[in-house]
Write an enzyme that holds these catalytic residues in place. Sequence first.
Site, short mmCIF file in Angstrom:
data_model
loop_
_atom_site.label_atom_id
_atom_site.label_comp_id
_atom_site.label_asym_id
_atom_site.label_seq_id
_atom_site.Cartn_x
_atom_site.Cartn_y
_atom_site.Cartn_z
N ASP A 1 0.83 -1.21 0.00
CA ASP A 1 0.00 0.00 0.00
C ASP A 1 0.86 1.26 0.00
O ASP A 1 1.96 1.26 0.55
CB ASP A 1 -0.91 -0.02 1.24
CG ASP A 1 -2.08 0.94 1.11
OD1 ASP A 1 -2.31 1.45 0.01
OD2 ASP A 1 -2.74 1.18 2.13
N TRP B 1 2.59 8.11 -2.40
CA TRP B 1 4.02 8.31 -2.73
C TRP B 1 4.13 9.23 -3.95
O TRP B 1 4.95 10.14 -3.97
CB TRP B 1 4.65 6.95 -3.01
CG TRP B 1 6.11 6.96 -3.30
CD1 TRP B 1 7.13 6.89 -2.38
CD2 TRP B 1 6.74 7.03 -4.58
NE1 TRP B 1 8.34 6.92 -3.02
CE2 TRP B 1 8.14 6.99 -4.37
CE3 TRP B 1 6.26 7.11 -5.90
CZ2 TRP B 1 9.06 7.04 -5.41
CZ3 TRP B 1 7.18 7.16 -6.95
CH2 TRP B 1 8.55 7.12 -6.70
N ARG C 1 -1.06 9.26 -9.79
CA ARG C 1 -1.02 8.01 -9.03
C ARG C 1 -0.36 6.89 -9.83
O ARG C 1 0.32 6.03 -9.27
CB ARG C 1 -2.42 7.63 -8.60
CG ARG C 1 -3.06 8.60 -7.62
CD ARG C 1 -4.51 8.23 -7.35
NE ARG C 1 -4.62 6.88 -6.84
CZ ARG C 1 -4.43 6.55 -5.57
NH1 ARG C 1 -4.16 7.47 -4.68
NH2 ARG C 1 -4.54 5.29 -5.17
N HIS D 1 2.33 3.70 -9.09
CA HIS D 1 2.17 2.27 -9.37
C HIS D 1 3.35 1.74 -10.17
O HIS D 1 3.75 0.59 -10.01
CB HIS D 1 0.85 2.02 -10.11
CG HIS D 1 -0.36 2.29 -9.25
ND1 HIS D 1 -0.47 1.82 -7.96
CD2 HIS D 1 -1.50 3.00 -9.47
CE1 HIS D 1 -1.62 2.21 -7.43
NE2 HIS D 1 -2.26 2.94 -8.33
N SER E 1 -6.96 -5.98 -5.88
CA SER E 1 -8.02 -6.64 -5.11
C SER E 1 -9.33 -6.66 -5.88
O SER E 1 -9.52 -5.87 -6.82
CB SER E 1 -8.21 -5.93 -3.76
OG SER E 1 -8.99 -4.77 -3.94
N GLU F 1 -11.87 -5.45 -4.98
CA GLU F 1 -12.51 -4.14 -4.76
C GLU F 1 -11.82 -3.01 -5.54
O GLU F 1 -12.36 -1.91 -5.64
CB GLU F 1 -12.52 -3.81 -3.27
CG GLU F 1 -13.46 -4.68 -2.43
CD GLU F 1 -12.99 -6.10 -2.23
OE1 GLU F 1 -11.76 -6.32 -2.12
OE2 GLU F 1 -13.83 -7.03 -2.21
N ASN F 2 -10.63 -3.27 -6.07
CA ASN F 2 -9.90 -2.20 -6.78
C ASN F 2 -10.56 -1.76 -8.08
O ASN F 2 -10.22 -0.70 -8.63
CB ASN F 2 -8.44 -2.61 -7.06
CG ASN F 2 -7.55 -2.55 -5.84
OD1 ASN F 2 -6.54 -3.25 -5.75
ND2 ASN F 2 -7.89 -1.70 -4.86
N ARG G 1 2.14 -5.13 5.89
CA ARG G 1 1.38 -4.10 5.18
C ARG G 1 2.15 -2.80 5.25
O ARG G 1 2.45 -2.30 6.34
CB ARG G 1 -0.02 -3.91 5.77
CG ARG G 1 -0.76 -2.83 4.97
CD ARG G 1 -2.21 -2.67 5.38
NE ARG G 1 -2.85 -1.75 4.44
CZ ARG G 1 -4.10 -1.82 4.01
NH1 ARG G 1 -4.87 -2.77 4.45
NH2 ARG G 1 -4.58 -0.94 3.16
C1 FPP Z 1 -1.95 0.25 -3.18
O1 FPP Z 1 -1.50 1.59 -3.20
C2 FPP Z 1 -1.42 -0.44 -4.31
C3 FPP Z 1 -2.16 -1.02 -5.29
C4 FPP Z 1 -3.63 -1.01 -5.29
C5 FPP Z 1 -1.52 -1.66 -6.44
C6 FPP Z 1 -0.32 -2.46 -6.12
C7 FPP Z 1 0.23 -2.93 -7.40
C8 FPP Z 1 1.51 -2.90 -7.72
C9 FPP Z 1 2.60 -2.49 -6.81
C10 FPP Z 1 1.88 -3.37 -9.09
C11 FPP Z 1 2.21 -4.84 -9.06
C12 FPP Z 1 2.67 -5.25 -10.36
C13 FPP Z 1 3.03 -6.52 -10.66
C14 FPP Z 1 3.47 -6.83 -12.02
C15 FPP Z 1 3.00 -7.60 -9.67
P1 FPP Z 1 -2.60 2.74 -3.27
O2 FPP Z 1 -2.77 3.13 -4.68
O3 FPP Z 1 -3.83 2.31 -2.57
O4 FPP Z 1 -1.85 3.86 -2.48
P2 FPP Z 1 -2.53 4.95 -1.56
O5 FPP Z 1 -3.08 4.23 -0.37
O6 FPP Z 1 -1.37 5.81 -1.21
O7 FPP Z 1 -3.57 5.65 -2.36
#
Ligand code: FPP
Length: 231
Positions: free
Chosen positions: A17, A22, A30, A34, A62, A64-65, A178
Amino acid sequence: MDKESVRIPAHVGIIMDGNGRWAELKGKKRSFGHRAGTANVERIAEHAFNVGVKALSLFAFSSENWARPKEEVDALMKLLERYLKKFADKVNKNGIKLTVMGDTTVLSDHLKTIIAETEKATAGNAKGTLNIGINYGGRQEIVKAAKEIKDCGEEFSVENFSKHLYTFNLGEPDLIIRTGGELRLSNFMLFQSAYSELYFTDVLWPDFDEKEFDRAIESFSSRKRRYGAVR
Ligand code: FPP
Protein backbone atom coordinates in the site's frame (compact mmCIF):
# COMPACT_ATOMS: atom_id res chain seq x y z
CA MET A 1 20.64 -8.84 8.72
CA ASP A 2 22.52 -11.81 10.15
CA LYS A 3 20.90 -14.72 8.34
CA GLU A 4 22.34 -17.22 10.85
CA SER A 5 20.64 -15.79 13.91
CA VAL A 6 17.36 -14.75 12.32
CA ARG A 7 14.39 -17.05 11.73
CA ILE A 8 13.25 -16.62 8.15
CA PRO A 9 9.50 -17.02 7.54
CA ALA A 10 8.82 -19.62 4.85
CA HIS A 11 5.83 -17.74 3.44
CA VAL A 12 5.50 -13.96 3.45
CA GLY A 13 2.44 -12.04 2.27
CA ILE A 14 2.64 -8.34 1.43
CA ILE A 15 -0.14 -5.77 1.12
CA MET A 16 1.71 -3.23 -1.01
CA ASP A 17 0.00 0.00 0.00
CA GLY A 18 1.00 3.62 -0.52
CA ASN A 19 1.84 3.94 -4.23
CA GLY A 20 -0.74 6.68 -4.76
CA ARG A 21 0.37 8.80 -1.80
CA TRP A 22 4.02 8.31 -2.73
CA ALA A 23 3.31 9.79 -6.17
CA GLU A 24 1.07 12.58 -4.87
CA LEU A 25 3.79 13.65 -2.40
CA LYS A 26 6.00 14.16 -5.42
CA GLY A 27 3.29 16.08 -7.27
CA LYS A 28 2.84 13.27 -9.78
CA LYS A 29 -0.09 11.16 -10.97
CA ARG A 30 -1.02 8.01 -9.03
CA SER A 31 0.00 5.85 -11.97
CA PHE A 32 3.58 7.12 -11.49
CA GLY A 33 3.43 5.58 -8.01
CA HIS A 34 2.17 2.27 -9.37
CA ARG A 35 5.09 2.17 -11.80
CA ALA A 36 7.52 2.76 -8.93
CA GLY A 37 5.63 0.14 -6.91
CA THR A 38 6.05 -2.35 -9.72
CA ALA A 39 9.80 -1.75 -9.85
CA ASN A 40 9.85 -2.37 -6.12
CA VAL A 41 8.18 -5.76 -6.60
CA GLU A 42 11.24 -6.84 -8.55
CA ARG A 43 13.66 -5.54 -5.89
CA ILE A 44 11.82 -7.08 -2.93
CA ALA A 45 11.09 -10.41 -4.63
CA GLU A 46 14.76 -10.83 -5.47
CA HIS A 47 15.79 -9.96 -1.92
CA ALA A 48 13.15 -12.15 -0.25
CA PHE A 49 14.17 -15.27 -2.17
CA ASN A 50 17.86 -14.44 -1.56
CA VAL A 51 17.38 -14.42 2.21
CA GLY A 52 15.56 -17.75 2.09
CA VAL A 53 11.85 -17.00 1.86
CA LYS A 54 10.17 -19.86 -0.01
CA ALA A 55 6.88 -18.24 -0.95
CA LEU A 56 6.05 -14.59 -1.46
CA SER A 57 2.38 -13.65 -1.91
CA LEU A 58 1.79 -10.11 -3.17
CA PHE A 59 -1.55 -8.30 -3.23
CA ALA A 60 -1.39 -6.53 -6.61
CA PHE A 61 -5.07 -5.95 -7.41
CA SER A 62 -8.02 -6.64 -5.11
CA SER A 63 -11.58 -7.60 -6.05
CA GLU A 64 -12.51 -4.14 -4.76
CA ASN A 65 -9.90 -2.20 -6.78
CA TRP A 66 -12.25 -2.13 -9.81
CA ALA A 67 -14.01 0.72 -8.00
CA ARG A 68 -11.03 3.03 -8.69
CA PRO A 69 -11.16 5.52 -11.58
CA LYS A 70 -10.98 3.76 -14.96
CA GLU A 71 -7.72 5.48 -15.81
CA GLU A 72 -6.05 4.00 -12.71
CA VAL A 73 -7.51 0.51 -13.25
CA ASP A 74 -6.29 0.59 -16.86
CA ALA A 75 -2.83 1.70 -15.76
CA LEU A 76 -2.63 -1.15 -13.23
CA MET A 77 -3.79 -3.73 -15.78
CA LYS A 78 -1.20 -2.45 -18.27
CA LEU A 79 1.54 -2.80 -15.67
CA LEU A 80 0.48 -6.36 -14.97
CA GLU A 81 0.44 -7.15 -18.68
CA ARG A 82 3.84 -5.59 -19.17
CA TYR A 83 5.68 -6.92 -16.12
CA LEU A 84 4.26 -10.33 -15.23
CA LYS A 85 6.20 -12.01 -18.00
CA LYS A 86 9.35 -10.06 -17.14
CA PHE A 87 9.11 -11.13 -13.49
CA ALA A 88 8.43 -14.72 -14.51
CA ASP A 89 11.51 -14.75 -16.77
CA LYS A 90 13.60 -13.40 -13.93
CA VAL A 91 12.41 -15.78 -11.21
CA ASN A 92 12.47 -18.69 -13.65
CA LYS A 93 16.26 -18.40 -13.82
CA ASN A 94 16.41 -18.95 -10.06
CA GLY A 95 14.08 -21.95 -10.03
CA ILE A 96 11.11 -19.98 -8.73
CA LYS A 97 7.57 -20.59 -9.88
CA LEU A 98 5.11 -17.77 -10.63
CA THR A 99 1.47 -18.29 -9.74
CA VAL A 100 -1.57 -16.01 -9.76
CA MET A 101 -4.36 -16.19 -7.17
CA GLY A 102 -7.75 -14.62 -7.71
CA ASP A 103 -10.68 -14.75 -10.10
CA THR A 104 -8.85 -14.35 -13.38
CA THR A 105 -11.92 -15.18 -15.51
CA VAL A 106 -12.89 -11.49 -15.82
CA LEU A 107 -9.44 -10.25 -16.88
CA SER A 108 -8.64 -9.28 -20.47
CA ASP A 109 -7.87 -12.14 -22.86
CA HIS A 110 -4.37 -10.71 -23.24
CA LEU A 111 -3.68 -10.80 -19.49
CA LYS A 112 -5.26 -14.25 -19.18
CA THR A 113 -2.92 -15.54 -21.90
CA ILE A 114 0.12 -13.98 -20.20
CA ILE A 115 -0.87 -15.55 -16.88
CA ALA A 116 -1.40 -18.98 -18.46
CA GLU A 117 1.93 -18.79 -20.30
CA THR A 118 3.97 -17.61 -17.31
CA GLU A 119 2.41 -20.17 -14.98
CA LYS A 120 3.11 -22.91 -17.51
CA ALA A 121 6.69 -21.79 -18.17
CA THR A 122 7.58 -21.82 -14.47
CA ALA A 123 5.40 -24.72 -13.29
CA GLY A 124 8.32 -27.14 -13.00
CA ASN A 125 10.29 -24.90 -10.60
CA ALA A 126 10.46 -26.04 -7.01
CA LYS A 127 12.78 -23.64 -5.16
CA GLY A 128 10.08 -21.14 -4.31
CA THR A 129 6.91 -19.41 -5.45
CA LEU A 130 6.09 -15.83 -6.33
CA ASN A 131 2.33 -15.73 -5.91
CA ILE A 132 0.50 -12.65 -7.16
CA GLY A 133 -3.03 -11.73 -6.16
CA ILE A 134 -4.97 -10.31 -9.12
CA ASN A 135 -8.69 -9.67 -8.74
CA TYR A 136 -8.18 -11.42 -5.42
CA GLY A 137 -10.44 -11.16 -2.38
CA GLY A 138 -10.22 -13.28 0.75
CA ARG A 139 -13.99 -13.45 1.27
CA GLN A 140 -14.60 -14.38 -2.35
CA GLU A 141 -11.96 -17.11 -2.00
CA ILE A 142 -13.74 -18.56 1.06
CA VAL A 143 -17.08 -18.56 -0.79
CA LYS A 144 -15.42 -20.21 -3.81
CA ALA A 145 -14.02 -22.91 -1.51
CA ALA A 146 -17.44 -23.47 0.09
CA LYS A 147 -19.12 -23.86 -3.31
CA GLU A 148 -16.48 -26.34 -4.46
CA ILE A 149 -16.80 -28.36 -1.25
CA LYS A 150 -20.58 -28.45 -1.69
CA ASP A 151 -20.31 -29.43 -5.37
CA CYS A 152 -17.87 -32.24 -4.52
CA GLY A 153 -20.09 -33.42 -1.65
CA GLU A 154 -17.20 -33.11 0.78
CA GLU A 155 -17.38 -32.41 4.49
CA PHE A 156 -17.20 -28.75 5.58
CA SER A 157 -13.97 -28.94 7.58
CA VAL A 158 -11.03 -26.57 8.07
CA GLU A 159 -8.85 -29.07 6.23
CA ASN A 160 -11.17 -29.23 3.23
CA PHE A 161 -11.49 -25.44 3.09
CA SER A 162 -7.68 -25.17 3.03
CA LYS A 163 -7.63 -27.59 0.10
CA HIS A 164 -9.94 -25.40 -1.95
CA LEU A 165 -8.08 -22.12 -1.42
CA TYR A 166 -5.79 -20.67 -4.11
CA THR A 167 -2.91 -21.27 -1.71
CA PHE A 168 -3.48 -25.01 -1.32
CA ASN A 169 0.09 -25.77 -2.40
CA LEU A 170 1.64 -22.83 -0.57
CA GLY A 171 0.17 -23.06 2.88
CA GLU A 172 -0.46 -20.14 5.17
CA PRO A 173 1.69 -17.00 5.37
CA ASP A 174 3.91 -16.96 8.45
CA LEU A 175 4.23 -13.21 8.16
CA ILE A 176 1.98 -10.59 6.56
CA ILE A 177 3.48 -7.16 5.95
CA ARG A 178 1.38 -4.10 5.18
CA THR A 179 3.11 -0.94 4.05
CA GLY A 180 1.54 2.52 3.86
CA GLY A 181 0.36 3.01 7.45
CA GLU A 182 -3.11 1.43 7.47
CA LEU A 183 -3.76 -1.17 10.18
CA ARG A 184 -6.04 -3.66 8.44
CA LEU A 185 -5.98 -6.72 6.18
CA SER A 186 -8.36 -5.35 3.52
CA ASN A 187 -9.65 -8.77 2.41
CA PHE A 188 -6.17 -10.31 2.06
CA MET A 189 -5.83 -14.01 2.89
CA LEU A 190 -8.59 -13.97 5.51
CA PHE A 191 -8.71 -17.74 6.00
CA GLN A 192 -4.95 -18.24 5.82
CA SER A 193 -4.03 -15.40 8.20
CA ALA A 194 -5.53 -17.02 11.32
CA TYR A 195 -2.08 -17.42 12.88
CA SER A 196 0.05 -15.18 10.68
CA GLU A 197 2.27 -12.67 12.41
CA LEU A 198 1.33 -9.17 11.29
CA TYR A 199 3.78 -6.35 10.58
CA PHE A 200 2.62 -2.83 9.80
CA THR A 201 4.83 0.03 8.71
CA ASP A 202 4.19 3.63 7.69
CA VAL A 203 6.75 3.31 4.89
CA LEU A 204 5.04 3.69 1.51
CA TRP A 205 5.45 0.69 -0.80
CA PRO A 206 7.86 2.26 -3.35
CA ASP A 207 10.17 3.20 -0.43
CA PHE A 208 9.98 -0.23 1.21
CA ASP A 209 13.50 -1.40 0.40
CA GLU A 210 15.66 -4.37 1.41
CA LYS A 211 16.49 -2.79 4.78
CA GLU A 212 12.81 -2.32 5.59
CA PHE A 213 12.11 -5.92 4.57
CA ASP A 214 14.88 -7.12 6.89
CA ARG A 215 13.36 -5.06 9.69
CA ALA A 216 10.09 -6.95 9.21
CA ILE A 217 11.92 -10.28 9.24
CA GLU A 218 13.75 -9.33 12.44
CA SER A 219 10.45 -8.41 14.06
CA PHE A 220 8.98 -11.76 12.97
CA SER A 221 12.03 -13.54 14.30
CA SER A 222 11.56 -12.09 17.77
CA ARG A 223 7.91 -13.21 18.06
CA LYS A 224 6.77 -16.27 20.01
CA ARG A 225 4.20 -18.17 18.00
CA ARG A 226 1.89 -20.16 20.23
CA TYR A 227 -1.00 -21.00 17.88
CA GLY A 228 -3.47 -20.69 20.77
CA ALA A 229 -1.52 -23.01 23.05
CA VAL A 230 0.43 -22.00 26.16
CA ARG A 231 3.97 -22.42 24.79
C1 FPP B 1 -1.95 0.25 -3.18
O1 FPP B 1 -1.50 1.59 -3.20
C2 FPP B 1 -1.42 -0.44 -4.31
C3 FPP B 1 -2.16 -1.02 -5.29
C4 FPP B 1 -3.63 -1.01 -5.29
C5 FPP B 1 -1.52 -1.66 -6.44
C6 FPP B 1 -0.32 -2.46 -6.12
C7 FPP B 1 0.23 -2.93 -7.40
C8 FPP B 1 1.51 -2.90 -7.72
C9 FPP B 1 2.60 -2.49 -6.81
C10 FPP B 1 1.88 -3.37 -9.09
C11 FPP B 1 2.21 -4.84 -9.06
C12 FPP B 1 2.67 -5.25 -10.36
C13 FPP B 1 3.03 -6.52 -10.66
C14 FPP B 1 3.47 -6.83 -12.02
C15 FPP B 1 3.00 -7.60 -9.67
P1 FPP B 1 -2.60 2.74 -3.27
O2 FPP B 1 -2.77 3.13 -4.68
O3 FPP B 1 -3.83 2.31 -2.57
O4 FPP B 1 -1.85 3.86 -2.48
P2 FPP B 1 -2.53 4.95 -1.56
O5 FPP B 1 -3.08 4.23 -0.37
O6 FPP B 1 -1.37 5.81 -1.21
O7 FPP B 1 -3.57 5.65 -2.36
